[in-house]
Design an enzyme around this catalytic site. Structure first.
Site, PDB file in Angstrom:
ATOM      1  N   HIS A 173     -50.195   3.029 -14.085  1.00 40.88           N
ATOM      2  CA  HIS A 173     -51.539   3.012 -13.508  1.00 40.88           C
ATOM      3  C   HIS A 173     -52.370   1.904 -14.150  1.00 40.88           C
ATOM      4  O   HIS A 173     -52.500   1.849 -15.369  1.00 40.88           O
ATOM      5  CB  HIS A 173     -52.224   4.373 -13.721  1.00 40.88           C
ATOM      6  CG  HIS A 173     -53.625   4.411 -13.190  1.00 40.88           C
ATOM      7  ND1 HIS A 173     -53.901   4.402 -11.839  1.00 40.88           N
ATOM      8  CD2 HIS A 173     -54.811   4.415 -13.823  1.00 40.88           C
ATOM      9  CE1 HIS A 173     -55.223   4.426 -11.668  1.00 40.88           C
ATOM     10  NE2 HIS A 173     -55.797   4.431 -12.856  1.00 40.88           N
ATOM     11  N   TYR A 228     -52.868  -3.761 -16.272  1.00 44.77           N
ATOM     12  CA  TYR A 228     -52.149  -2.653 -16.893  1.00 44.77           C
ATOM     13  C   TYR A 228     -52.226  -2.805 -18.397  1.00 44.77           C
ATOM     14  O   TYR A 228     -52.019  -3.910 -18.918  1.00 44.77           O
ATOM     15  CB  TYR A 228     -50.679  -2.672 -16.462  1.00 44.77           C
ATOM     16  CG  TYR A 228     -50.490  -2.439 -14.984  1.00 44.77           C
ATOM     17  CD1 TYR A 228     -50.198  -1.175 -14.492  1.00 44.77           C
ATOM     18  CD2 TYR A 228     -50.619  -3.483 -14.077  1.00 44.77           C
ATOM     19  CE1 TYR A 228     -50.032  -0.950 -13.134  1.00 44.77           C
ATOM     20  CE2 TYR A 228     -50.457  -3.268 -12.715  1.00 44.77           C
ATOM     21  CZ  TYR A 228     -50.169  -2.005 -12.257  1.00 44.77           C
ATOM     22  OH  TYR A 228     -50.013  -1.791 -10.913  1.00 44.77           O
ATOM     23  N   LYS A 283     -60.678   3.036 -11.894  1.00 45.02           N
ATOM     24  CA  LYS A 283     -60.518   1.863 -12.748  1.00 45.02           C
ATOM     25  C   LYS A 283     -61.905   1.394 -13.177  1.00 45.02           C
ATOM     26  O   LYS A 283     -62.903   1.753 -12.571  1.00 45.02           O
ATOM     27  CB  LYS A 283     -59.813   0.740 -11.978  1.00 45.02           C
ATOM     28  CG  LYS A 283     -58.482   1.169 -11.369  1.00 45.02           C
ATOM     29  CD  LYS A 283     -57.751   0.007 -10.743  1.00 45.02           C
ATOM     30  CE  LYS A 283     -56.679   0.500  -9.779  1.00 45.02           C
ATOM     31  NZ  LYS A 283     -55.663   1.357 -10.390  1.00 45.02           N
TER      32      LYS A 283
END
Lengths: 355, 355
Positions: free
Chosen positions: A302, A295, A333
């Site tokens: 998210h 993070y 990601k």
């Protein structure tokens, strides 16, 4: 329209030269460093020639045969110079069909920005070609990054799969400043240094003090806070908080225990600590098949990166690399591989590249 | 409300027995096979006792201490019997909080359908517990399947990650009849047996005859059909079509070449041929990080399975297993691992299990 075989190049007569050059075919000097051919000719790489033959824009004269070479004959000829000619040709064709000018070199291809060609602008990427069945050593990736830096070009890995589809990957080393988050670093520095006693449950550490438990979880997103306000920490989290003086334990003894329980502890901890020092918040990436999800700050909901720690001796099977990159992409990601090189921590991003 | 330590069990007085039994706690006979305790008592597993202590429903008398055991003391006591007590307790607690009755055994837990408890109905699942840092050998998975068959229960693998979250996986061997698709088998049988000549490009095979190329691609989804109506086959596809007499090549010579080019060729081909024989259509699963994606028929547009071929000696790191299963789930396919056991081909499905 007629070419002549000359080793691993095909030489065209001067009369035809201009039309090909205009479309970005041919080189004044072959990739193996030989001198430019006589002024009024141009030489094509085998991939270029095969593409022009396949699309009916070139015939190659074969003196022995007394007729033009078929595509099949040209392929078999090319294989003698390039055992992976099949994969090279599929990549060349794929890129040409997408409107790129590509210059095949002995090992890598140079890719020019769309609408430009050799001479007009420098190539932006260089492409290394693999087949799905091949392996890719981490050392080879690091060498590729070094080469890219020297060439001032961006490296691309092209993988030809068993269905003859090509997937492109970009590889980039994250800059040294990556993840520098002052805010979270200050939050961590502000934690009370209580040297709180803890319990060790093989691979979990329990913080019993509910005030500290809540504080650690809420200000810096450490551990898993139970309903009963106890904090369950992983070994790497606990080791970091011991180093920071927040929890009480003998650092060496704890490290020795952790390394016994988890053979990857030392490398995971080294990267975990580096990430925390950079002010980003790593949590386990288990559900995504990686060591950590990251993070950018402790208040973020998210995670933006998946990080997997690898020894420099690791060798990827290409499907395994594809799996990691695809999974990360599917959950929005970035897939990052982390390496420990002496005192240096390196973070290499690998992502699908749309060309 | 008071229990007494007795080895790895906690014995309750008769007066309290009924309330606990009604909620599915306790066993008439301990998991280690000892005889039932005297009639008017009940014995709890350490996980059960810890959960009751944590939720304030039990106190455990410690004669040495002269006061009730704290949860911390109970944890440390339990660790002497079960080094992985931390993970076991987290799984027990997670399932209890979801409303399941769980019976901790020495190695595995028994899980009862929601709303039932021991005695009322038989347990449906048995659960084996791992931590994220552990490895899981393929042999251990196969043993688990054997045990499940003997016990007539379904096996579940519970993985406790570094954040103390639990992920459950179901493991199932696909029945022998899996993938029997008569229709596609007939389509393949109907292919003209032309023994068409082919070219070999290291790891690709080219079918030059455009009629056969189109036919193979359209009726049975072989290879990649180029714009020029040539068919590019993978090594396993070509080997299968050679075996079926559609393409002309020396089987042994081709196999030897393929095994040189791709060290996994033999195991991949064995499974590829078995899948084709079953009438399903395997294509490369490279983009999903697996050897094959599988279509239930040649006219289907969505592949339903990912298949990865593994040697029986393979050992998963649990994150690697999680990555494969998660990726398959994300693209709405089943993750299947294939094994070759002598003449037998085994297909084991591993999927996320929502409890």
């Amino acid at each position: 329209m007629y070419g002549v075989l000359s080793g691993d190049r095909i030489v065209l007569l001067a009369a035809d030269r201009e039309g090909y050059e205009q479309k970005g075919y041919g080189m004044p000097r072959s990739s193996s460093g030989r001198r430019a051919p006589p002024e009024r000719t141009i030489s094509l790489a085998l991939e270029e020639a095969a593409y022009l033959v396949e699309t009916g824009k070139l015939e190659i004269t074969n003196e022995t045969k007394g007729a033009a070479l078929t595509l099949e004959e040209l392929f078999l000829y090319a294989l003698e110079f390039q055992p992976n000619f099949g994969a090279r040709y599929l990549v060349f064709k794929d890129l040409r069909e997408r409107g790129y000018v590509v210059q095949p070199g002995e090992r890598d291809f140079l890719l020019y920005p769309r609408g430009t060609k050799p001479g007009a602008k420098p190539a932006r990427y260089f492409i290394r070609i693999f087949s799905e069945r091949e392996c890719l050593a981490v050392m080879a990736i690091l060498q590729l990054l070094q080469l890219a830096q020297n060439m001032r070009k961006e490296p691309i890995i092209a993988v030809v799969d068993d269905e003859s589809d090509v997937t492109y990957y970009e590889v980039r080393e994250l800059p040294h400043e990556w993840g520098e988050n002052r805010e979270v670093r200050e939050e961590i520095a502000g934690l009370k240094k209580e040297r709180e006693a803890i319990s060790l449950l093989e691979d979990k550490v329990i913080v019993w003090d509910s005030a500290l438990a809540e504080h650690l979880h809420e200000t810096a997103f450490y551990g898993n806070l139970t309903k009963e306000k106890r904090l369950l920490l992983s070994l790497v989290e606990a080791a970091y908080l011991i180093r920071e003086g927040v929890l009480a334990a003998d650092t060496e003894q704890f490290g020795a225990h952790a390394a016994t329980v988890d053979r990857e502890f030392l490398s995971k901890y080294t990267i975990y600590a580096d990430l925390r020092d950079r002010g980003v918040v790593p949590k386990t990436g288990y559900k995504f098949g990686s060591h950590f999800r990251v993070y950018p700050g402790s208040q973020q909901t998210h995670s933006t990166e998946l990080i997997h720690v690898l020894p420099e001796t690791h060798v990827f099977s290409l499907p395994a690399l594809a799996r990691a990159v695809r999974l990360a992409h599917g959950v929005k990601k970035r897939m990052i591989f982390a390496f420990i090189e002496g005192d240096r921590r390196r973070y290499v991003f690998v992502g699908r590249k749309k060309l």
